[in-house]
Every structure is written in C-alpha cells, then in structure tokens.
Design a protein around this motif. Structure first.
Motif, PDB file in Angstrom:
ATOM      1  N   LEU A   4      22.739  20.001 -18.406  1.00  0.00           N
ATOM      2  CA  LEU A   4      23.773  19.646 -17.430  1.00  0.00           C
ATOM      3  C   LEU A   4      23.266  18.561 -16.473  1.00  0.00           C
ATOM      4  O   LEU A   4      24.006  17.645 -16.131  1.00  0.00           O
ATOM      5  CB  LEU A   4      24.238  20.878 -16.650  1.00  0.00           C
ATOM      6  N   ALA A   5      22.013  18.638 -16.065  1.00  0.00           N
ATOM      7  CA  ALA A   5      21.446  17.605 -15.190  1.00  0.00           C
ATOM      8  C   ALA A   5      21.507  16.239 -15.863  1.00  0.00           C
ATOM      9  O   ALA A   5      21.841  15.239 -15.217  1.00  0.00           O
ATOM     10  CB  ALA A   5      20.011  17.956 -14.818  1.00  0.00           C
ATOM     11  N   ILE A   6      21.219  16.181 -17.144  1.00  0.00           N
ATOM     12  CA  ILE A   6      21.290  14.909 -17.892  1.00  0.00           C
ATOM     13  C   ILE A   6      22.725  14.408 -17.940  1.00  0.00           C
ATOM     14  O   ILE A   6      22.989  13.221 -17.719  1.00  0.00           O
ATOM     15  CB  ILE A   6      20.700  15.086 -19.311  1.00  0.00           C
ATOM     16  N   TYR A   9      27.252   9.894 -13.535  1.00  0.00           N
ATOM     17  CA  TYR A   9      27.233   9.225 -12.239  1.00  0.00           C
ATOM     18  C   TYR A   9      26.408   7.944 -12.227  1.00  0.00           C
ATOM     19  O   TYR A   9      26.421   7.211 -11.250  1.00  0.00           O
ATOM     20  CB  TYR A   9      26.716  10.175 -11.166  1.00  0.00           C
ATOM     21  N   GLY A  10      25.662   7.700 -13.295  1.00  0.00           N
ATOM     22  CA  GLY A  10      24.958   6.424 -13.416  1.00  0.00           C
ATOM     23  C   GLY A  10      23.599   6.354 -12.754  1.00  0.00           C
ATOM     24  O   GLY A  10      23.247   5.339 -12.168  1.00  0.00           O
ATOM     25  N   PHE A  11      22.827   7.428 -12.812  1.00  0.00           N
ATOM     26  CA  PHE A  11      21.454   7.371 -12.327  1.00  0.00           C
ATOM     27  C   PHE A  11      20.539   8.071 -13.306  1.00  0.00           C
ATOM     28  O   PHE A  11      21.007   8.779 -14.201  1.00  0.00           O
ATOM     29  CB  PHE A  11      21.315   7.957 -10.910  1.00  0.00           C
ATOM     30  N   LYS A  12      19.243   7.826 -13.187  1.00  0.00           N
ATOM     31  CA  LYS A  12      18.276   8.436 -14.091  1.00  0.00           C
ATOM     32  C   LYS A  12      18.111   9.911 -13.750  1.00  0.00           C
ATOM     33  O   LYS A  12      18.076  10.288 -12.568  1.00  0.00           O
ATOM     34  CB  LYS A  12      16.918   7.735 -13.990  1.00  0.00           C
ATOM     35  N   VAL A  13      17.997  10.732 -14.767  1.00  0.00           N
ATOM     36  CA  VAL A  13      17.871  12.171 -14.556  1.00  0.00           C
ATOM     37  C   VAL A  13      16.648  12.500 -13.724  1.00  0.00           C
ATOM     38  O   VAL A  13      16.653  13.473 -12.962  1.00  0.00           O
ATOM     39  CB  VAL A  13      17.900  12.948 -15.881  1.00  0.00           C
ATOM     40  N   GLU A  14      15.623  11.688 -13.793  1.00  0.00           N
ATOM     41  CA  GLU A  14      14.425  11.933 -13.004  1.00  0.00           C
ATOM     42  C   GLU A  14      14.738  11.925 -11.503  1.00  0.00           C
ATOM     43  O   GLU A  14      14.184  12.706 -10.739  1.00  0.00           O
ATOM     44  CB  GLU A  14      13.332  10.886 -13.300  1.00  0.00           C
TER      45      GLU A  14
END
Length: 80
Positions: free
Chosen positions: A62-64, A70-75
């Motif tokens: 879900l985080a990925i 939303y357009g940001f890196k999961v990190e």
C-alpha cells in the motif's frame, strides 16, 4: 516533474509535519478525497482513512501504491 513533497512537508510556521499530516496534505493538494483515492489504491476508503489518520500503518504494498499515486518515492513515504 514537480516534487509535491517540497511544498507540504512544512506547516505554515515552518515546522515539519508528521507522516500522517503530510500524507493528508499531499492527498488534498492532488485534489483527491479519501473516497476517490482509495479505489485507485485498491483498498476501501475506510482502510485508507485508518492509515492516513494513524490507526493503522500501511503495508509495503500500500505504501508503494500511495507513493506512485501521489508522485513521490516510497523511500520518502517510509522515512517521513
């Protein structure tokens, strides 16, 4: 591509937002309601809302999906 997180990580007083506050701010900046974004992520609106409000922590999957939507890196999502 615009880095959406650069605009919402700090509050009006320049204080860092916690993970749940900035996640809600990103969703709103992208123009989604909880009920609109949940189907895009493959979950119920209630499950997404519980994650956004801190009642649950999102799974890695879900985080990925949230990061990609939303357009940001999961990190960044995980480290916030």
């Amino acid at each position: 591509m615009e880095n959406i997180l650069d605009k919402v990580v700090l509050d009006r007083n320049g204080k860092p937002l916690n993970r749940r506050e900035w996640l809600k701010a990103v969703r709103k900046r992208k123009g989604y309601t909880v009920r609109e974004v949940a189907p895009l992520l493959g979950c119920s609106w209630l499950h997404y809302s519980d994650n956004e409000n801190g009642r649950h922590n999102p799974s890695l999957d879900l985080a990925i999906k949230i990061a990609n939507t939303y357009g940001f890196k999961v990190e960044k999502f995980i480290s916030a």
